[in-house]
Design a protein around this motif. Structure first.
Motif, PDB file in Angstrom:
ATOM      1  N   PRO A 131      14.146  33.024  19.348  1.00  0.00           N
ATOM      2  CA  PRO A 131      12.857  33.553  18.912  1.00  0.00           C
ATOM      3  C   PRO A 131      12.939  34.276  17.567  1.00  0.00           C
ATOM      4  O   PRO A 131      11.908  34.534  16.940  1.00  0.00           O
ATOM      5  N   PHE A 132      14.143  34.603  17.120  1.00  0.00           N
ATOM      6  CA  PHE A 132      14.327  35.297  15.848  1.00  0.00           C
ATOM      7  C   PHE A 132      14.327  34.334  14.658  1.00  0.00           C
ATOM      8  O   PHE A 132      14.302  34.776  13.504  1.00  0.00           O
ATOM      9  N   ASP A 133      14.345  33.036  14.924  1.00  0.00           N
ATOM     10  CA  ASP A 133      14.443  32.029  13.858  1.00  0.00           C
ATOM     11  C   ASP A 133      13.393  32.171  12.763  1.00  0.00           C
ATOM     12  O   ASP A 133      13.730  32.054  11.573  1.00  0.00           O
ATOM     13  N   PRO A 134      12.104  32.379  13.087  1.00  0.00           N
ATOM     14  CA  PRO A 134      11.107  32.447  12.008  1.00  0.00           C
ATOM     15  C   PRO A 134      11.422  33.517  10.969  1.00  0.00           C
ATOM     16  O   PRO A 134      11.231  33.292   9.762  1.00  0.00           O
ATOM     17  N   LEU A 135      11.899  34.688  11.420  1.00  0.00           N
ATOM     18  CA  LEU A 135      12.237  35.748  10.464  1.00  0.00           C
ATOM     19  C   LEU A 135      13.442  35.355   9.620  1.00  0.00           C
ATOM     20  O   LEU A 135      13.467  35.588   8.406  1.00  0.00           O
ATOM     21  N   LEU A 151       7.346  23.917   6.975  1.00  0.00           N
ATOM     22  CA  LEU A 151       8.547  24.136   7.779  1.00  0.00           C
ATOM     23  C   LEU A 151       8.232  23.754   9.217  1.00  0.00           C
ATOM     24  O   LEU A 151       7.287  24.263   9.817  1.00  0.00           O
ATOM     25  N   ILE A 152       9.044  22.851   9.759  1.00  0.00           N
ATOM     26  CA  ILE A 152       8.792  22.341  11.101  1.00  0.00           C
ATOM     27  C   ILE A 152      10.104  22.313  11.878  1.00  0.00           C
ATOM     28  O   ILE A 152      11.175  22.106  11.304  1.00  0.00           O
ATOM     29  N   TYR A 153      10.008  22.538  13.186  1.00  0.00           N
ATOM     30  CA  TYR A 153      11.160  22.405  14.071  1.00  0.00           C
ATOM     31  C   TYR A 153      11.075  21.030  14.734  1.00  0.00           C
ATOM     32  O   TYR A 153      10.275  20.851  15.671  1.00  0.00           O
ATOM     33  N   PRO A 154      11.852  20.057  14.300  1.00  0.00           N
ATOM     34  CA  PRO A 154      11.701  18.705  14.849  1.00  0.00           C
ATOM     35  C   PRO A 154      12.037  18.598  16.327  1.00  0.00           C
ATOM     36  O   PRO A 154      11.595  17.651  16.984  1.00  0.00           O
ATOM     37  N   GLU A 155      12.790  19.567  16.875  1.00  0.00           N
ATOM     38  CA  GLU A 155      13.072  19.528  18.307  1.00  0.00           C
ATOM     39  C   GLU A 155      11.832  19.872  19.136  1.00  0.00           C
ATOM     40  O   GLU A 155      11.754  19.529  20.322  1.00  0.00           O
ATOM     41  N   TRP A 162      22.559  29.232  12.115  1.00  0.00           N
ATOM     42  CA  TRP A 162      23.422  29.633  13.223  1.00  0.00           C
ATOM     43  C   TRP A 162      23.535  31.157  13.242  1.00  0.00           C
ATOM     44  O   TRP A 162      23.656  31.783  12.197  1.00  0.00           O
ATOM     45  N   GLY A 163      23.459  31.728  14.414  1.00  0.00           N
ATOM     46  CA  GLY A 163      23.666  33.161  14.576  1.00  0.00           C
ATOM     47  C   GLY A 163      22.461  33.937  15.062  1.00  0.00           C
ATOM     48  O   GLY A 163      22.617  35.039  15.599  1.00  0.00           O
ATOM     49  N   SER A 164      21.261  33.407  14.898  1.00  0.00           N
ATOM     50  CA  SER A 164      20.080  34.186  15.287  1.00  0.00           C
ATOM     51  C   SER A 164      20.003  34.413  16.790  1.00  0.00           C
ATOM     52  O   SER A 164      19.337  35.351  17.244  1.00  0.00           O
ATOM     53  N   HIS A 165      20.699  33.574  17.571  1.00  0.00           N
ATOM     54  CA  HIS A 165      20.716  33.754  19.026  1.00  0.00           C
ATOM     55  C   HIS A 165      21.464  35.019  19.431  1.00  0.00           C
ATOM     56  O   HIS A 165      21.351  35.463  20.580  1.00  0.00           O
ATOM     57  N   GLU A 166      22.207  35.615  18.483  1.00  0.00           N
ATOM     58  CA  GLU A 166      22.921  36.856  18.778  1.00  0.00           C
ATOM     59  C   GLU A 166      22.048  38.092  18.541  1.00  0.00           C
ATOM     60  O   GLU A 166      22.478  39.218  18.814  1.00  0.00           O
ATOM     61  N   VAL A 167      20.841  37.892  18.023  1.00  0.00           N
ATOM     62  CA  VAL A 167      19.940  39.012  17.752  1.00  0.00           C
ATOM     63  C   VAL A 167      18.898  39.152  18.851  1.00  0.00           C
ATOM     64  O   VAL A 167      18.766  40.222  19.465  1.00  0.00           O
ATOM     65  N   LEU A 168      18.136  38.094  19.096  1.00  0.00           N
ATOM     66  CA  LEU A 168      17.115  38.147  20.147  1.00  0.00           C
ATOM     67  C   LEU A 168      17.439  37.142  21.240  1.00  0.00           C
ATOM     68  O   LEU A 168      17.794  35.998  20.953  1.00  0.00           O
TER      69      LEU A 168
END
Length: 257
Positions: free
Chosen positions: A55-59, A123-127, A162-168
């Motif tokens: 969920p932190f990806d957009p920032l 900007l789009i998330y293709p998944e 890579w890495g944003s999963h360690e924040v939120l």
């Protein structure tokens, strides 16, 4: 396609928000951005295709794009637009609402196509969701990003992160305060890489299977760009989020190196 309208310009609210995102990301983590986007593409038309891991990806992506002088319009879930204050800000900033799971979902692709035709960066998330692959590699994608690019003739640049999963955590806002406290203490490294434009191998989406084949090329490019960002985590991530479900039904077969 109508291209007579003036080129879209990012409003002040969005450019300011990107600066704030960069400051917030810098407070919680260490941002490392590599790769670049050619100068003539930074103001569009352009499609940025990013993997989605948190969920932190957009920032993180807003901050990374700001370092490269890019102000993309983000295709985001409709729930964000329904929030009283955030929704109004996102509409004013020019972001594009995606009503997933409804008959109105196709309107988002039409809106994005019009936006790219007028010179925007999308900007789009293709998944199409936060990926649930057990190894956190890009999943088999939806065809929206490929159809958008093929409809407009716009280049697609993969943006691996890579890495944003360690924040939120995945279940944020549940567990959000714990995740932020841990990030403030550990300051994880967040890596973002802008790759080379993807050769979609198709000229239009009209031929049978064209959008699916182009989507596979986009996911391949994201996978290849992501691998150098996690050299010590080739199979499974070190940081495991216990609240994150797994789903192997959309596993993407990686190309051999």
């Amino acid at each position: 396609m109508d291209t007579t309208h003036s080129t879209w310009q990012p409003p002040l609210i969005w450019r300011t928000a990107q600066l704030l995102a960069r400051a917030l990301v810098g407070l919680l983590a260490r941002l490392e951005v590599t790769g670049d986007v050619e100068a003539h593409l930074r103001r569009g038309p352009l499609v940025l295709a990013a993997n989605h891991i948190s969920p932190f990806d957009p920032l993180v992506l807003a901050a990374a794009c700001q370092t490269r002088g890019i102000a993309p319009r983000i295709m985001a879930t409709a729930g964000l637009f329904r929030a009283p204050v955030l929704g109004a800000a996102m509409r004013h900033a020019g972001h594009i609402r995606v009503d997933r799971g409804t008959s109105a979902v196709h309107r988002a692709l039409d809106d994005a196509t019009t936006a790219v035709a007028r010179g925007s960066v999308i900007l789009i998330y293709p998944e199409g969701r936060i990926g649930l692959d057990p190894g956190m590699w890009p999943e088999r994608g939806k065809t929206g990003a490929a159809r958008l690019a093929l409809a407009c003739g716009a280049p697609v640049v993969p943006v691996a992160q890579w890495g944003s999963h360690e924040v939120l955590p995945y279940q944020a806002p549940r567990g959000m305060l714990r995740g932020i406290a841990r990030a403030l203490w550990r300051r994880p490294v967040l890596r973002v890489h802008f790759g080379a434009p993807v050769d979609l191998g198709e000229s239009t989406a009209d031929s049978p299977g064209a959008a699916r084949r182009a989507t596979s090329r986009i996911i391949d490019a994201l996978t290849d760009s992501l691998a150098p960002l996690r050299p010590d985590e080739p199979d499974l991530p070190r940081h495991v989020d216990p609240g994150r479900p797994t789903d192997t039904s959309r596993a993407h077969r990686r190309r051999s190196a």
